[in-house]
Motif scaffolding. Sequence first.
Motif, PDB file in Angstrom:
ATOM      1  N   SER A  53      -2.383   0.534   7.201  1.00 16.45           N
ATOM      2  CA  SER A  53      -3.174   1.179   6.139  1.00 16.45           C
ATOM      3  C   SER A  53      -4.170   2.277   7.069  1.00 16.45           C
ATOM      4  O   SER A  53      -4.551   1.540   7.564  1.00 16.45           O
ATOM      5  CB  SER A  53      -4.025  -0.410   5.360  1.00 16.45           C
ATOM      6  OG  SER A  53      -4.254  -0.953   6.041  1.00 16.45           O
ATOM      7  N   ASP A  54      -4.791   2.876   5.775  1.00 15.24           N
ATOM      8  CA  ASP A  54      -5.610   4.247   6.308  1.00 15.24           C
ATOM      9  C   ASP A  54      -6.901   3.060   7.555  1.00 15.24           C
ATOM     10  O   ASP A  54      -7.678   2.954   8.259  1.00 15.24           O
ATOM     11  CB  ASP A  54      -6.282   4.182   5.262  1.00 15.24           C
ATOM     12  CG  ASP A  54      -5.145   4.904   4.502  1.00 15.24           C
ATOM     13  OD1 ASP A  54      -4.127   5.704   4.839  1.00 15.24           O
ATOM     14  OD2 ASP A  54      -5.447   5.559   2.736  1.00 15.24           O
ATOM     15  N   VAL A  55      -7.332   1.530   6.321  1.00 17.76           N
ATOM     16  CA  VAL A  55      -8.071   1.432   7.732  1.00 17.76           C
ATOM     17  C   VAL A  55      -8.055  -0.495   6.701  1.00 17.76           C
ATOM     18  O   VAL A  55      -7.597  -1.057   6.218  1.00 17.76           O
ATOM     19  CB  VAL A  55      -9.661   1.379   6.548  1.00 17.76           C
ATOM     20  CG1 VAL A  55     -10.840   0.288   7.234  1.00 17.76           C
ATOM     21  CG2 VAL A  55      -9.915   3.023   7.234  1.00 17.76           C
ATOM     22  N   ASP A  87     -17.775   2.673  -1.404  1.00 21.76           N
ATOM     23  CA  ASP A  87     -17.846   4.034  -2.098  1.00 21.76           C
ATOM     24  C   ASP A  87     -16.724   4.763  -1.106  1.00 21.76           C
ATOM     25  O   ASP A  87     -16.834   4.361   0.217  1.00 21.76           O
ATOM     26  CB  ASP A  87     -19.300   5.077  -1.553  1.00 21.76           C
ATOM     27  CG  ASP A  87     -18.668   6.399  -2.684  1.00 21.76           C
ATOM     28  OD1 ASP A  87     -18.280   6.331  -3.374  1.00 21.76           O
ATOM     29  OD2 ASP A  87     -19.472   7.385  -1.528  1.00 21.76           O
ATOM     30  N   GLY A  88     -15.417   5.363  -1.520  1.00 24.36           N
ATOM     31  CA  GLY A  88     -14.751   6.043  -1.345  1.00 24.36           C
ATOM     32  C   GLY A  88     -13.064   4.974  -0.902  1.00 24.36           C
ATOM     33  O   GLY A  88     -12.259   5.700  -0.221  1.00 24.36           O
ATOM     34  N   VAL A  89     -13.614   3.403  -0.797  1.00 22.70           N
ATOM     35  CA  VAL A  89     -12.274   3.124  -1.206  1.00 22.70           C
ATOM     36  C   VAL A  89     -11.135   3.220  -2.449  1.00 22.70           C
ATOM     37  O   VAL A  89     -11.653   2.519  -3.226  1.00 22.70           O
ATOM     38  CB  VAL A  89     -12.613   1.267  -0.888  1.00 22.70           C
ATOM     39  CG1 VAL A  89     -11.192   0.927  -0.970  1.00 22.70           C
ATOM     40  CG2 VAL A  89     -13.682   1.157   0.290  1.00 22.70           C
ATOM     41  N   ALA A  90      -9.891   3.381  -2.618  1.00 20.37           N
ATOM     42  CA  ALA A  90      -9.282   3.789  -2.936  1.00 20.37           C
ATOM     43  C   ALA A  90      -8.468   2.691  -3.755  1.00 20.37           C
ATOM     44  O   ALA A  90      -8.707   1.744  -5.046  1.00 20.37           O
ATOM     45  CB  ALA A  90      -8.027   5.007  -2.860  1.00 20.37           C
ATOM     46  N   ALA A  91      -8.695   1.872  -2.774  1.00 21.16           N
ATOM     47  CA  ALA A  91      -7.698   0.559  -3.253  1.00 21.16           C
ATOM     48  C   ALA A  91      -7.717  -0.993  -1.869  1.00 21.16           C
ATOM     49  O   ALA A  91      -7.988   0.158  -0.668  1.00 21.16           O
ATOM     50  CB  ALA A  91      -6.321   0.568  -3.542  1.00 21.16           C
ATOM     51  N   ALA A  92      -8.045  -2.081  -2.159  1.00 25.55           N
ATOM     52  CA  ALA A  92      -8.330  -3.282  -0.795  1.00 25.55           C
ATOM     53  C   ALA A  92      -7.289  -4.044  -1.490  1.00 25.55           C
ATOM     54  O   ALA A  92      -7.720  -4.620  -2.950  1.00 25.55           O
ATOM     55  CB  ALA A  92      -9.406  -3.266  -0.511  1.00 25.55           C
ATOM     56  N   GLU A  93      -6.784  -4.795  -0.357  1.00 23.31           N
ATOM     57  CA  GLU A  93      -5.559  -5.450  -1.053  1.00 23.31           C
ATOM     58  C   GLU A  93      -5.957  -6.693   0.098  1.00 23.31           C
ATOM     59  O   GLU A  93      -5.907  -6.471   1.119  1.00 23.31           O
ATOM     60  CB  GLU A  93      -4.328  -5.660  -1.190  1.00 23.31           C
ATOM     61  CG  GLU A  93      -4.181  -4.778  -2.276  1.00 23.31           C
ATOM     62  CD  GLU A  93      -4.754  -5.431  -4.321  1.00 23.31           C
ATOM     63  OE1 GLU A  93      -4.756  -6.206  -4.398  1.00 23.31           O
ATOM     64  OE2 GLU A  93      -4.810  -4.466  -5.285  1.00 23.31           O
ATOM     65  N   GLY A 128      -0.449   3.190  -1.397  1.00 21.28           N
ATOM     66  CA  GLY A 128      -1.093   3.276  -0.689  1.00 21.28           C
ATOM     67  C   GLY A 128      -0.635   2.699   0.672  1.00 21.28           C
ATOM     68  O   GLY A 128      -1.132   2.512   1.433  1.00 21.28           O
ATOM     69  N   LEU A 129      -0.409   1.351  -0.356  1.00 21.57           N
ATOM     70  CA  LEU A 129      -0.700   0.066   0.323  1.00 21.57           C
ATOM     71  C   LEU A 129       0.487  -0.856  -0.039  1.00 21.57           C
ATOM     72  O   LEU A 129       0.802  -1.942   0.318  1.00 21.57           O
ATOM     73  CB  LEU A 129      -2.151  -0.690  -0.002  1.00 21.57           C
ATOM     74  CG  LEU A 129      -3.348  -0.156   0.386  1.00 21.57           C
ATOM     75  CD1 LEU A 129      -4.093  -1.798  -0.498  1.00 21.57           C
ATOM     76  CD2 LEU A 129      -3.735  -0.435   1.453  1.00 21.57           C
ATOM     77  N   ASP A 130       1.637  -0.323  -0.828  1.00 22.12           N
ATOM     78  CA  ASP A 130       2.359  -0.697  -0.318  1.00 22.12           C
ATOM     79  C   ASP A 130       3.441  -1.939   1.207  1.00 22.12           C
ATOM     80  O   ASP A 130       3.487  -0.822   1.762  1.00 22.12           O
ATOM     81  CB  ASP A 130       4.264   0.293  -0.992  1.00 22.12           C
ATOM     82  CG  ASP A 130       3.863   0.263  -2.512  1.00 22.12           C
ATOM     83  OD1 ASP A 130       3.542  -0.600  -3.228  1.00 22.12           O
ATOM     84  OD2 ASP A 130       3.967   1.527  -3.055  1.00 22.12           O
ATOM     85  N   THR A 131       3.311  -3.204   0.611  1.00 22.89           N
ATOM     86  CA  THR A 131       3.971  -3.271   2.145  1.00 22.89           C
ATOM     87  C   THR A 131       4.894  -2.650   3.010  1.00 22.89           C
ATOM     88  O   THR A 131       5.426  -2.500   4.181  1.00 22.89           O
ATOM     89  CB  THR A 131       4.598  -4.577   1.588  1.00 22.89           C
ATOM     90  OG1 THR A 131       3.229  -5.897   1.050  1.00 22.89           O
ATOM     91  CG2 THR A 131       4.856  -5.850   3.256  1.00 22.89           C
ATOM     92  N   ILE A 215      -7.539  -7.738   5.929  1.00 16.92           N
ATOM     93  CA  ILE A 215      -7.615  -6.738   4.160  1.00 16.92           C
ATOM     94  C   ILE A 215      -7.352  -5.533   4.602  1.00 16.92           C
ATOM     95  O   ILE A 215      -7.401  -4.812   5.443  1.00 16.92           O
ATOM     96  CB  ILE A 215      -9.214  -6.770   3.899  1.00 16.92           C
ATOM     97  CG1 ILE A 215      -9.753  -8.316   3.140  1.00 16.92           C
ATOM     98  CG2 ILE A 215      -8.899  -5.682   2.467  1.00 16.92           C
ATOM     99  CD1 ILE A 215     -10.940  -8.626   2.943  1.00 16.92           C
ATOM    100  N   GLN A 216      -6.726  -4.776   3.590  1.00 21.30           N
ATOM    101  CA  GLN A 216      -5.889  -3.738   4.004  1.00 21.30           C
ATOM    102  C   GLN A 216      -6.264  -2.521   2.489  1.00 21.30           C
ATOM    103  O   GLN A 216      -6.537  -2.985   1.490  1.00 21.30           O
ATOM    104  CB  GLN A 216      -4.421  -3.579   3.561  1.00 21.30           C
ATOM    105  CG  GLN A 216      -3.205  -3.786   4.900  1.00 21.30           C
ATOM    106  CD  GLN A 216      -2.083  -3.717   3.542  1.00 21.30           C
ATOM    107  OE1 GLN A 216      -1.541  -4.690   2.478  1.00 21.30           O
ATOM    108  NE2 GLN A 216      -1.632  -3.923   4.083  1.00 21.30           N
ATOM    109  N   VAL A 217      -6.734  -1.481   3.146  1.00 23.90           N
ATOM    110  CA  VAL A 217      -7.415  -0.041   2.646  1.00 23.90           C
ATOM    111  C   VAL A 217      -7.013   0.699   2.723  1.00 23.90           C
ATOM    112  O   VAL A 217      -6.321   1.374   3.673  1.00 23.90           O
ATOM    113  CB  VAL A 217      -9.078  -0.493   3.265  1.00 23.90           C
ATOM    114  CG1 VAL A 217      -9.903   0.476   1.860  1.00 23.90           C
ATOM    115  CG2 VAL A 217      -9.752  -2.056   3.574  1.00 23.90           C
ATOM    116  N   ALA A 218      -6.835   1.482   1.467  1.00 21.19           N
ATOM    117  CA  ALA A 218      -6.136   2.844   1.375  1.00 21.19           C
ATOM    118  C   ALA A 218      -7.602   3.451   0.929  1.00 21.19           C
ATOM    119  O   ALA A 218      -8.546   2.905   0.409  1.00 21.19           O
ATOM    120  CB  ALA A 218      -5.210   3.021  -0.092  1.00 21.19           C
ATOM    121  N   ALA A 219      -7.787   4.635   1.299  1.00 19.91           N
ATOM    122  CA  ALA A 219      -8.429   5.732   1.735  1.00 19.91           C
ATOM    123  C   ALA A 219      -8.333   6.262   0.551  1.00 19.91           C
ATOM    124  O   ALA A 219      -7.177   6.751  -0.181  1.00 19.91           O
ATOM    125  CB  ALA A 219      -8.738   6.451   2.853  1.00 19.91           C
TER     126      ALA A 219
END
Lengths: 843, 265
Positions: A53-55, A87-93, A128-131, A215-219
């Motif tokens: 993931s991005d972060v 701020d700036g996090v598109a998605a976090a799982e 952006g976070l698909d396994t 935690i996976q984060v998409a930017a």
Amino acid sequence: MRRATLRSLLAHKLRLALSAVAIVLGVAFVAGTMIFTDTLDRTFTDLFESTASDVAVTPEGGAEGIDGPAGTLSVPGTLVGQVRAVDGVAAAEGYVQAQGVYLLTPAGEVLDTGGAPGIGISWTSAPGLDTGELTAGRAPERAGEVALDSGSAEEAGYAVGDRVTLLTPGPRVEATVVGVFTFGEDGGLAGASLTAFDVATAQQLTGVGDGFSGIQVAAAEDVSHDELADRVVAAVGDGYTVQTAQQQADEQSAALEEGLSFITVLLTAFAVIALFVGSFIILNTFSMLVAQRTRELALLRALGAGRGQVTRSVLLEAVVLGVVGATVGLAGGFGIATGLRALFGTFGLTLDGDLVLSADTVVWSYAVGVLVTVLAAWVPARRAARTPPVAAMRDDHVAVERSLRRRTAFGVALVAVAAGALAGSVAAGDSGHAPALVGVGGLALVLGAVALSPVLARPVVRVLGAPLPRLAGTAGRLARDNAQRNPRRTAATASALMVGLTLVTGFGVLGASANASVDALVDDTVRADYVVSTAVGQPFTPEVADRLRQLPEVDAVLQQRFTQVRVDGQSTFAAAVDATTLDRGLALEYVAGGSDGLAGRGLLVDETTAAERGWEVGDTVAAESAGGQPTELTVGGVYAANQAVGSMVLSLDTDAALGGPALDRYVYVVLADGTDAAAARAALETVVDAYPVVGLKDRDEFAGEQKAQVDQVLLLINALLVLSVLIAVLGIVNTLAMSVLERTREIGLLRAVGMDRRQLRRTVRLEAVLISVYGAVLGLGLGLVLGVGLTRALADQGITELVVPGGQLAGFLVLGALIGVVAAVWPARRAARLQVLDAIATA
Amino acid sequence: MTPVQQTSPAVPATAAGTPAARGRALTKVYGRGDTRVTALDAVDVDFRHGEFTAIMGPSGSGKSTLMHCMAGLDSLTSGSAWIGDTELSALDDRGLTRLRRDRIGFVFQAFNLLPTLTALENITLPMDIAGRTPDAAWLDSVVDAVGLRSRLGHRPAELSGGQQQRVACARALAGRPQVVFADEPTGNLDSRSGASVLSFLRTSVREMGQTVVMVTHDPAAASYADRVLFLADGRIVDEMAAPTAERVLDRMKAFDAAGRIVEVG
């Protein structure tokens, strides 16, 4: 001049080929190491860049990714919300990932992953976070549903809709395959198998409660990964590792390279040996060629060729040889890299795709090959240029022996450094500097020995050869005298074997000591009759211990787990055990307090840690861990350092309170008195057989399993011994061929006055044996010093015993003699075939 | 030169009348076709017991080839050579090696000694190779005869050229061979050193009963011999008993004047 050069090259094909072999080997090792490292790097970079993931946010100290210990650390579920708010996090799982999840084939056997881990993950689907990418079916959504990676599904023959059985760290799971997916670009994960569950099921199976592995984060589009990472750090605070995709990939490949660094170091060491010996062989060869061509060169000089022209003509030969050697070596490097890839494949690390040949590899290969060859030919080339024109009319040329004084001074200085470092390593004791000091000392010792070897050659060969005249008469005496004639040559010839045997002997001592230490540990510490564990120390379900406890043959069961806790502000690994049965299963030697100190929120620490932290029995220390409640622990006992438990021991209750996962690493079983051994084992096996990932071992088997890992490393090192032997043989063949050539007239004289061919061959053979045994003796001596130093330096890493494998070392000595015999075959035959008259007539 | 005590006969007894070495129809051809060279052309020759024979001839006359073939160092194209009763062509390499070791002594022009061995070790080398213990009394008398007792522990590099050649002579005699073959033994020596080597060889013949065959191109050296054989173009063209340097020189000049094609009875 150029035509003369090429003619000369072609005229000495065989000898040049021989000298090129060492260069080929050296370049092959360099190239092979580089190609393999690049391939490894590319494979993992590709994999992580396409999957990471991005972060990512992971527990501090736990960012060991897929290969790390499972279930020891987690992030709390509430953190996900915190991260999402940045701020700036598109998605976090949050995601869950744990080892020890194995798929059973339709036949009921564990799917063979070739030693790679079986990994269970939670399925994440968010932009952006698909396994992974589903190739069939859908993602698992509830308990009883799984998705399989395409490789495993294909291998086991499962498709969407099939019912499958999975072994997990918790209970066995029956589930329906609802999807098949690919992971990363190559569709696999370096041989590992992946099973995806829905998040809740994954959390439950891997024992992380409502927490996550990370935690996976998409930017968002408008924010860079680095900037987002900084913001996430600010939001989550200390105690977590926040990494960008690039950082994750870099860390993964760095970790992998570090894990494989000993292989790279060994390969590089052998490249250096090969090139060192190779340069000497080339020096010898070119000296021979120049000596043979003295008249020819002198004639050229007499006809008006300048010194520079003569030097250049010899160096040009070297360049051609170097280019040819490097080219063949580069090809050989591909072979080595292919071999390494296959080797790692058998360990379960599958590297897909083609080998990577980078420009760096090509440049280095040619640079190394050509430079070494040209440098080695430099001395003879200069000598050739100094050939006076008048030498064309003379037939005598005298080799002047240079003084060994500078070498002696240099060598003695290096040995003094080595002695200082080794003495320092003993003095350094537990401070942690010892291994580094042994490393420095070892390097200085080997270099010092290489420098001093010509000085030692005469006296040592004299002693080694002392019995030869009595054993082999004139042949023996001549062999002994000949081996002493040119100590530089003898020393350089013996150096390959010396360095090779130094390494192998050093590691042999270390390995034997490590194995003896395992035996001693099992003997002294393990009181239990049986140990249950997985082969690679992975966690498994406590059901095993529960069911064993119910057997009538079993008197006591001790469960042991490992957990990471922060004690008094410092993160550390601790063992968690049954407080009531600790003494039944394991014997710790208490310096203060005892096992009853575990009761309540008790803590046992080893002597070293107690001294370092200044703890005494009765002290209270703060403990916290990522997944549980902070607790106060009371030091209840201090024990002598013991590898079986490490530096701290908690009770299982305390571990559970701190949020440690309920998964065992080892279960120690004590049989009831008077139980029939065979019947007891059968009973234990019926229980254990239900869990294919764990095995039942008695004390000897347990020790054997621990030792097998050491043996595997030793096997690899011994494989490299074969290479040093090969190089040693090449060196000796070359030196003897040169000696035979130089002593043609002596050989002719010996034959004229009545030495028969058999005796002559024996003379050459004994000389070779003396040289190689000299190298072996030096190597054994150095290796012993290094091995003992290394073993002592690693004493606090659990290598408590010091064992010198005498039989093995004697074997190396015999090997040394055999190398001499083999290497002498061709030069001896050549010497024996000389026609007496031609030999006498040779100028 | 120290007088030699004749402690025992130098030469093993052989049937009276059998020469120490002999050759019949000795022929040696090198090369083939255009490059064919006949080095020896059907030479018959006898070397008698207790005789010092010098072989002379211009370069390329075949004198060295004759010696090499008689000594088992080179093979014949045809013909037969005997050392005592042993025919050389019947021997394989090992047999020839043994023959050289046990029954022949060699003195070469140069490089006679192994540099790693002392003078004494060089002298006993053939016996050491054979694994035999030298006859101490005989060795003593040989060492005294060459006058090197004080230098026995020296290595060749520490000896003068003349001393080295005397060590070589001592080695050739130490095993009491049937024949000593000397190939230009004084070729690299000044005349004084050469004289001492030659006197020693002559003494070994006169007083120890040794058989010596010497190849030389030096008339002065040949004058030490009992008999001189002259070779030209691979054939024995003359023989001279009780030679002097002047007579030999005159005879050699005749070759040169006649362009090597003088035929003498």
